[in-house]
Design a protein around this motif. Structure first.
Motif, PDB file in Angstrom:
ATOM      1  N   THR A  26       0.838  -1.211   0.000  1.00  0.00           N
ATOM      2  CA  THR A  26       0.000   0.000   0.000  1.00  0.00           C
ATOM      3  C   THR A  26       0.870   1.258   0.000  1.00  0.00           C
ATOM      4  OG1 THR A  26      -1.757  -1.155   1.185  1.00  0.00           O
ATOM      5  CG2 THR A  26      -1.805   1.250   1.241  1.00  0.00           C
ATOM      6  N   GLN A  27       1.932   1.247   0.797  1.00  0.00           N
ATOM      7  CA  GLN A  27       2.856   2.388   0.816  1.00  0.00           C
ATOM      8  C   GLN A  27       3.545   2.556  -0.536  1.00  0.00           C
ATOM      9  OE1 GLN A  27       5.099   0.996   4.243  1.00  0.00           O
ATOM     10  NE2 GLN A  27       4.315   2.695   5.499  1.00  0.00           N
ATOM     11  N   ARG A  28       3.939   1.443  -1.133  1.00  0.00           N
ATOM     12  CA  ARG A  28       4.580   1.504  -2.452  1.00  0.00           C
ATOM     13  C   ARG A  28       3.629   2.090  -3.488  1.00  0.00           C
ATOM     14  NH1 ARG A  28       9.315  -1.210  -3.303  1.00  0.00           N
ATOM     15  NH2 ARG A  28      10.091  -2.384  -1.524  1.00  0.00           N
ATOM     16  N   LEU A  29       2.384   1.655  -3.451  1.00  0.00           N
ATOM     17  CA  LEU A  29       1.397   2.186  -4.396  1.00  0.00           C
ATOM     18  C   LEU A  29       1.150   3.668  -4.158  1.00  0.00           C
ATOM     19  CD1 LEU A  29      -1.148  -0.777  -4.458  1.00  0.00           C
ATOM     20  CD2 LEU A  29       0.392  -0.069  -6.312  1.00  0.00           C
ATOM     21  N   GLY A  30       1.146   4.082  -2.899  1.00  0.00           N
ATOM     22  CA  GLY A  30       0.973   5.505  -2.582  1.00  0.00           C
ATOM     23  C   GLY A  30       2.129   6.338  -3.102  1.00  0.00           C
ATOM     24  N   ILE A  31       3.355   5.856  -2.921  1.00  0.00           N
ATOM     25  CA  ILE A  31       4.542   6.556  -3.420  1.00  0.00           C
ATOM     26  C   ILE A  31       4.506   6.617  -4.940  1.00  0.00           C
ATOM     27  CG2 ILE A  31       7.052   6.377  -3.678  1.00  0.00           C
ATOM     28  CD1 ILE A  31       7.082   5.288  -0.773  1.00  0.00           C
ATOM     29  N   ALA A  61      11.985   7.178  -7.876  1.00  0.00           N
ATOM     30  CA  ALA A  61      11.219   5.936  -7.960  1.00  0.00           C
ATOM     31  C   ALA A  61      12.146   4.734  -7.834  1.00  0.00           C
ATOM     32  CB  ALA A  61      10.446   5.879  -9.271  1.00  0.00           C
ATOM     33  N   GLY A  62      13.316   4.798  -8.477  1.00  0.00           N
ATOM     34  CA  GLY A  62      14.281   3.717  -8.334  1.00  0.00           C
ATOM     35  C   GLY A  62      14.701   3.530  -6.888  1.00  0.00           C
ATOM     36  N   PHE A  63      14.816   4.642  -6.159  1.00  0.00           N
ATOM     37  CA  PHE A  63      15.218   4.587  -4.748  1.00  0.00           C
ATOM     38  C   PHE A  63      14.083   4.071  -3.862  1.00  0.00           C
ATOM     39  CE2 PHE A  63      15.680   6.477  -0.527  1.00  0.00           C
ATOM     40  CZ  PHE A  63      16.960   6.057  -0.192  1.00  0.00           C
ATOM     41  N   TRP A  64      12.931   4.719  -3.956  1.00  0.00           N
ATOM     42  CA  TRP A  64      11.816   4.382  -3.064  1.00  0.00           C
ATOM     43  C   TRP A  64      11.104   3.092  -3.451  1.00  0.00           C
ATOM     44  CZ3 TRP A  64      10.084  10.116  -3.343  1.00  0.00           C
ATOM     45  CH2 TRP A  64      10.723  10.854  -2.341  1.00  0.00           C
ATOM     46  N   LEU A  65      11.111   2.757  -4.728  1.00  0.00           N
ATOM     47  CA  LEU A  65      10.383   1.573  -5.201  1.00  0.00           C
ATOM     48  C   LEU A  65      11.338   0.482  -5.658  1.00  0.00           C
ATOM     49  CD1 LEU A  65       7.578   3.430  -7.200  1.00  0.00           C
ATOM     50  CD2 LEU A  65       7.480   2.564  -4.843  1.00  0.00           C
ATOM     51  N   SER A  66      12.548   0.497  -5.136  1.00  0.00           N
ATOM     52  CA  SER A  66      13.525  -0.527  -5.469  1.00  0.00           C
ATOM     53  C   SER A  66      12.917  -1.896  -5.172  1.00  0.00           C
ATOM     54  CB  SER A  66      14.793  -0.329  -4.636  1.00  0.00           C
ATOM     55  OG  SER A  66      15.753  -1.294  -4.950  1.00  0.00           O
ATOM     56  N   GLY A  67      13.013  -2.788  -6.127  1.00  0.00           N
ATOM     57  CA  GLY A  67      12.385  -4.094  -5.982  1.00  0.00           C
ATOM     58  C   GLY A  67      11.022  -4.174  -6.646  1.00  0.00           C
ATOM     59  N   SER A  68      10.493  -3.033  -7.071  1.00  0.00           N
ATOM     60  CA  SER A  68       9.192  -3.003  -7.747  1.00  0.00           C
ATOM     61  C   SER A  68       9.342  -2.567  -9.200  1.00  0.00           C
ATOM     62  CB  SER A  68       8.241  -2.041  -7.023  1.00  0.00           C
ATOM     63  OG  SER A  68       8.019  -2.462  -5.705  1.00  0.00           O
ATOM     64  N   GLY A  69      10.543  -2.684  -9.726  1.00  0.00           N
ATOM     65  CA  GLY A  69      10.824  -2.223 -11.078  1.00  0.00           C
ATOM     66  C   GLY A  69      10.050  -2.938 -12.170  1.00  0.00           C
ATOM     67  N   ARG A  70       9.648  -4.175 -11.902  1.00  0.00           N
ATOM     68  CA  ARG A  70       8.930  -4.933 -12.937  1.00  0.00           C
ATOM     69  C   ARG A  70       7.606  -4.295 -13.307  1.00  0.00           C
ATOM     70  NH1 ARG A  70      10.098 -10.908 -10.558  1.00  0.00           N
ATOM     71  NH2 ARG A  70      12.237 -11.068 -11.270  1.00  0.00           N
ATOM     72  N   TRP A  71       6.963  -3.639 -12.343  1.00  0.00           N
ATOM     73  CA  TRP A  71       5.690  -2.988 -12.663  1.00  0.00           C
ATOM     74  C   TRP A  71       5.795  -1.467 -12.649  1.00  0.00           C
ATOM     75  CZ3 TRP A  71       3.546   0.234  -9.023  1.00  0.00           C
ATOM     76  CH2 TRP A  71       3.950   0.061  -7.692  1.00  0.00           C
ATOM     77  N   ALA A  72       6.585  -0.915 -11.732  1.00  0.00           N
ATOM     78  CA  ALA A  72       6.616   0.542 -11.588  1.00  0.00           C
ATOM     79  C   ALA A  72       7.330   1.235 -12.745  1.00  0.00           C
ATOM     80  CB  ALA A  72       7.254   0.924 -10.256  1.00  0.00           C
ATOM     81  N   PHE A  73       8.475   0.693 -13.161  1.00  0.00           N
ATOM     82  CA  PHE A  73       9.214   1.340 -14.251  1.00  0.00           C
ATOM     83  C   PHE A  73       8.415   1.341 -15.554  1.00  0.00           C
ATOM     84  CE2 PHE A  73      12.172   1.375 -17.822  1.00  0.00           C
ATOM     85  CZ  PHE A  73      12.847   2.565 -17.579  1.00  0.00           C
ATOM     86  N   PRO A  74       7.866   0.196 -15.995  1.00  0.00           N
ATOM     87  CA  PRO A  74       7.070   0.224 -17.237  1.00  0.00           C
ATOM     88  C   PRO A  74       5.862   1.162 -17.153  1.00  0.00           C
ATOM     89  CG  PRO A  74       7.572  -2.039 -16.637  1.00  0.00           C
ATOM     90  CD  PRO A  74       8.000  -1.185 -15.492  1.00  0.00           C
ATOM     91  N   LEU A  75       5.219   1.224 -15.987  1.00  0.00           N
ATOM     92  CA  LEU A  75       4.059   2.106 -15.857  1.00  0.00           C
ATOM     93  C   LEU A  75       4.470   3.578 -15.944  1.00  0.00           C
ATOM     94  CD1 LEU A  75       1.874   0.347 -13.127  1.00  0.00           C
ATOM     95  CD2 LEU A  75       1.395   0.573 -15.579  1.00  0.00           C
ATOM     96  N   LEU A  76       5.591   3.931 -15.316  1.00  0.00           N
ATOM     97  CA  LEU A  76       6.068   5.320 -15.419  1.00  0.00           C
ATOM     98  C   LEU A  76       6.485   5.653 -16.847  1.00  0.00           C
ATOM     99  CD1 LEU A  76       8.129   5.816 -12.122  1.00  0.00           C
ATOM    100  CD2 LEU A  76       5.959   6.916 -12.743  1.00  0.00           C
ATOM    101  N   MET A  77       7.119   4.682 -17.536  1.00  0.00           N
ATOM    102  CA  MET A  77       7.498   4.918 -18.939  1.00  0.00           C
ATOM    103  C   MET A  77       6.255   5.113 -19.797  1.00  0.00           C
ATOM    104  SD  MET A  77      10.711   5.255 -19.693  1.00  0.00           S
ATOM    105  CE  MET A  77      10.121   5.674 -21.297  1.00  0.00           C
ATOM    106  N   ALA A  78       5.253   4.258 -19.585  1.00  0.00           N
ATOM    107  CA  ALA A  78       4.012   4.374 -20.353  1.00  0.00           C
ATOM    108  C   ALA A  78       3.352   5.723 -20.083  1.00  0.00           C
ATOM    109  CB  ALA A  78       3.058   3.236 -19.989  1.00  0.00           C
ATOM    110  N   ILE A  97      18.088   2.819 -12.246  1.00  0.00           N
ATOM    111  CA  ILE A  97      19.153   1.947 -11.734  1.00  0.00           C
ATOM    112  C   ILE A  97      19.986   2.688 -10.693  1.00  0.00           C
ATOM    113  CG2 ILE A  97      21.314   0.796 -12.381  1.00  0.00           C
ATOM    114  CD1 ILE A  97      19.871   0.053 -15.047  1.00  0.00           C
ATOM    115  N   GLY A  98      20.280   3.964 -10.947  1.00  0.00           N
ATOM    116  CA  GLY A  98      21.036   4.743  -9.969  1.00  0.00           C
ATOM    117  C   GLY A  98      20.308   4.843  -8.641  1.00  0.00           C
ATOM    118  N   GLY A  99      19.013   5.173  -8.692  1.00  0.00           N
ATOM    119  CA  GLY A  99      18.242   5.263  -7.461  1.00  0.00           C
ATOM    120  C   GLY A  99      18.122   3.921  -6.755  1.00  0.00           C
ATOM    121  N   SER A 100      17.931   2.855  -7.523  1.00  0.00           N
ATOM    122  CA  SER A 100      17.807   1.516  -6.953  1.00  0.00           C
ATOM    123  C   SER A 100      19.120   1.058  -6.316  1.00  0.00           C
ATOM    124  CB  SER A 100      17.369   0.540  -8.054  1.00  0.00           C
ATOM    125  OG  SER A 100      17.148  -0.740  -7.539  1.00  0.00           O
ATOM    126  N   TRP A 101      20.235   1.338  -6.986  1.00  0.00           N
ATOM    127  CA  TRP A 101      21.545   0.991  -6.432  1.00  0.00           C
ATOM    128  C   TRP A 101      21.767   1.728  -5.119  1.00  0.00           C
ATOM    129  CZ3 TRP A 101      26.004   3.286  -4.801  1.00  0.00           C
ATOM    130  CH2 TRP A 101      27.130   2.467  -4.666  1.00  0.00           C
TER     131      TRP A 101
END
Length: 197
Positions: free
Chosen positions: A4-9, A42-59, A98-102
């Motif tokens: 829920t926190q991830r979705l809010g962010i 997003a890479g920093f706060w949602l690290s580990g959620s890249g499979r859904w968050a990154f494509p959605l932000l790109m879209a 990737i920078g934020g996730s790292w």
């Protein structure tokens, strides 16, 4: 962090990107585009959620661009900024993610050394994003007159680098302030809960 926190962010970051990415032609005001900062945060706060968050932000970025450009009465593919190089925004924004996730994986609390590491990672990932996005536009866009040379590209890189860095740093800085505040509030809440027991 809960889902829920991830979705809010995610929702907050998506809203910030949409609100600032559309401004150039729809609202005619001087709000800087937060997209680069959003992908880093997003890479920093949602690290580990890249499979859904990154494509959605790109879209979202592509849909916003499409809406803004067509709202101006221009075919999406005829716009100055759209070329084969436009699709290189995916790896460019990926460099920021990737920078934020790292950075998230190497986070060691709030300290001066962590601040130094954050600045270094931001500079590297922002530079990679800039070189990819600027280079793909320069070398692949028909709007850039020929002959195309490395000297001219280098000059073009220099013309735009600092404004892009400044904008990204401002948004990441605001995100860092929010992060520090949330960490401190969580600590205070935890201490308060312990004191009551």
């Amino acid at each position: 962090m809960t889902q829920t926190q991830r979705l809010g962010i995610f929702a907050a970051l998506a809203l910030v990107m949409a609100a600032t990415r559309v401004h150039l032609s729809l609202f005619h005001h001087d709000i800087w585009d937060a997209s680069w900062g959003v992908f880093f945060l997003a890479g920093f706060w949602l690290s580990g959620s890249g499979r859904w968050a990154f494509p959605l932000l790109m879209a979202e970025a592509i849909v916003v661009d499409y809406v803004v450009i067509t709202h101006m009465g221009i075919s999406f593919w005829d716009h100055y900024c759209v070329s084969l190089g436009y699709w290189f925004l995916i790896p460019a924004y990926g460099a920021l993610w990737i920078g934020g996730s790292w950075l998230a994986r190497h986070q060691r609390g709030l300290s001066l050394s962590m601040l130094t590491l954050t600045v270094a990672v931001l500079l590297v990932s922002e530079a990679a994003c800039y070189v990819i996005s600027n280079g793909s536009f320069y070398w692949l866009s028909a709007h850039v007159p020929s002959p195309k040379t490395f000297t001219a590209w280098y000059e073009n890189l220099g013309d735009w680098y600092l404004p892009f860095l400044q904008t990204t740093a401002v948004y990441v800085g605001l995100g860092a302030v929010l992060h520090v505040m949330s960490v401190q509030l969580a600590r205070l809440s935890q201490h308060s809960g312990q004191a009551q027991h």
